[in-house]
Design a protein around this motif. Sequence first.
Motif, PDB file in Angstrom:
ATOM      1  N   ARG A 103       0.820  -1.210   0.000  1.00 23.65           N
ATOM      2  CA  ARG A 103       0.000   0.000   0.000  1.00 23.65           C
ATOM      3  C   ARG A 103       0.851   1.255   0.000  1.00 23.65           C
ATOM      4  NH1 ARG A 103      -2.571   3.763  -0.584  1.00 23.65           N
ATOM      5  NH2 ARG A 103      -4.791   4.113  -0.259  1.00 23.65           N
ATOM      6  N   GLU A 190      -7.518   6.863  -3.700  1.00 23.39           N
ATOM      7  CA  GLU A 190      -7.238   6.013  -2.535  1.00 23.39           C
ATOM      8  C   GLU A 190      -7.961   4.681  -2.678  1.00 23.39           C
ATOM      9  OE1 GLU A 190      -4.916   6.923  -0.224  1.00 23.39           O
ATOM     10  OE2 GLU A 190      -4.711   8.605  -1.629  1.00 23.39           O
ATOM     11  N   ASP A 194      -6.367   0.993  -2.817  1.00 24.91           N
ATOM     12  CA  ASP A 194      -6.785  -0.055  -1.880  1.00 24.91           C
ATOM     13  C   ASP A 194      -7.159  -1.331  -2.629  1.00 24.91           C
ATOM     14  OD1 ASP A 194      -6.437   1.393   0.429  1.00 24.91           O
ATOM     15  OD2 ASP A 194      -8.485   2.172   0.475  1.00 24.91           O
ATOM     16  N   ASP A 198      -5.372  -4.943  -2.219  1.00 23.70           N
ATOM     17  CA  ASP A 198      -6.086  -6.151  -1.816  1.00 23.70           C
ATOM     18  C   ASP A 198      -6.020  -7.221  -2.892  1.00 23.70           C
ATOM     19  OD1 ASP A 198      -6.762  -5.215   0.673  1.00 23.70           O
ATOM     20  OD2 ASP A 198      -8.587  -4.228  -0.029  1.00 23.70           O
TER      21      ASP A 198
END
Lengths: 207, 207
Positions: A103, A190, A194, A198
């Motif tokens: 991340r 963002e 994310d 993931d």
Amino acid sequence: MTWTDAGTEPVGRVQRKRDKRIRQILTTAAELVGERGYEAVSLEDVAERLDVTKGSLYYYFPGKDELITAAIETLGDDWSSRLERLPAGQEGTPGQRLRALVREHVAIAVREYPAALRLFLVPSTWPDAQRTRIKELRRRHDRVFRAVLEEGLAAGDFAVLSADATLQCMHASMSQAPEWCGALRGRARERALDELTDTLMKLVAPG
Amino acid sequence: MTWTDAGTEPVGRVQRKRDKRIRQILTTAAELVGERGYEAVSLEDVAERLDVTKGSLYYYFPGKDELITAAIETLGDDWSSRLERLPAGQEGTPGQRLRALVREHVAIAVREYPAALRLFLVPSTWPDAQRTRIKELRRRHDRVFRAVLEEGLAAGDFAVLSADATLQCMHASMSQAPEWCGALRGRARERALDELTDTLMKLVAPG
DNA sequence: GCAAAGTTTGACTTCGTAGTCAATACTTCA
DNA sequence: TGAAGTATTGACTACGAAGTCAAACTTTGC
């Protein structure tokens, strides 16, 4: 590279000013080269963005090749050491740590080195001098990810078919991040990062 | 592009010969551009590899830009239609079909378009004309993968967080394949491509 | 304030590559 | 075989970018 080294003398105001100027030049050069590629950028372009003339760049660097190589080195160094500092201070399971690493890596990439990231993508299209540096840089980033990956594997938290293939996929995907998310801003960006993170975590999922 | 179109007249020997020559030129140009990038390749380089002189290329194409654009178009078209034909003839679960698609895609890439693949990696570093084509091309490839992915999702065989992110990761990883496996030969290469394929399949694994 | 050191300039040369074109060679087919 | 059509050449121009450098400008320290 030695033409920027001042040896071991005490660093005075003049030297610091010089260093600062050199950093400006390197940052600007890296930006432009990241945007357009090595051959497509002229030193005149770099100079223009700095509001100076080309000749001035030759005062600090012997030539284009050295300037660009230094840019890759310096920015790459900053980025690498930042990355290397990350996992050390982290707590939690290898899964949490790898996620944080991914991340943060894409966040840094998209936010701060959007253009520079392209450096990594296709080493083989670069001139020799730069290619070598880029490969080194990439190896250094790989090492950080590999350490956490192997930790997770040893702990049984991760399962992969091939650590190499897994790291390659992660690396390739992270390098592309600025190309997809670069245009997005704020929360949308963002969220995209994310999702990317993931998604990549699935690569190491056990079972 | 219209300077290669012959209209609708019957295609005779002469025209066929011309077409063949044009294909040679486009293939060679794509090879070189894939190896070194747009700016780093001169038409003299292309001509040399074809054992002709630069002037000859201008007999077929109005300029470098058009030549390279045509090269991307033509090779991209071949590749895309080959890819599009694949899933249609396949049997089995979406999982088996996606695996076959990925495996074949990287195999084609590494074997036949090792250099051309680099086209996809960083669209933003290309001149405008080429960038547009490259993005189109990429969209076309994406569509093939997306179709199978969505089928698998509908059937409950796959699970992903985000179809976009998943496809991006697959695409990025496959594009990098020639960069890792290009140097390998024979069984070692096949094994690497198998590992890559299996690794990527984890991205869609349910659970 | 002034000399020395550091920095920037702009005009200059050199070089490589895009693009042009008249002359030449090769192909086709009547 | 030769004339029309097709392809190739090599010498040419134009131009942009790398690299050079003496002169001008700015900063620093005494």
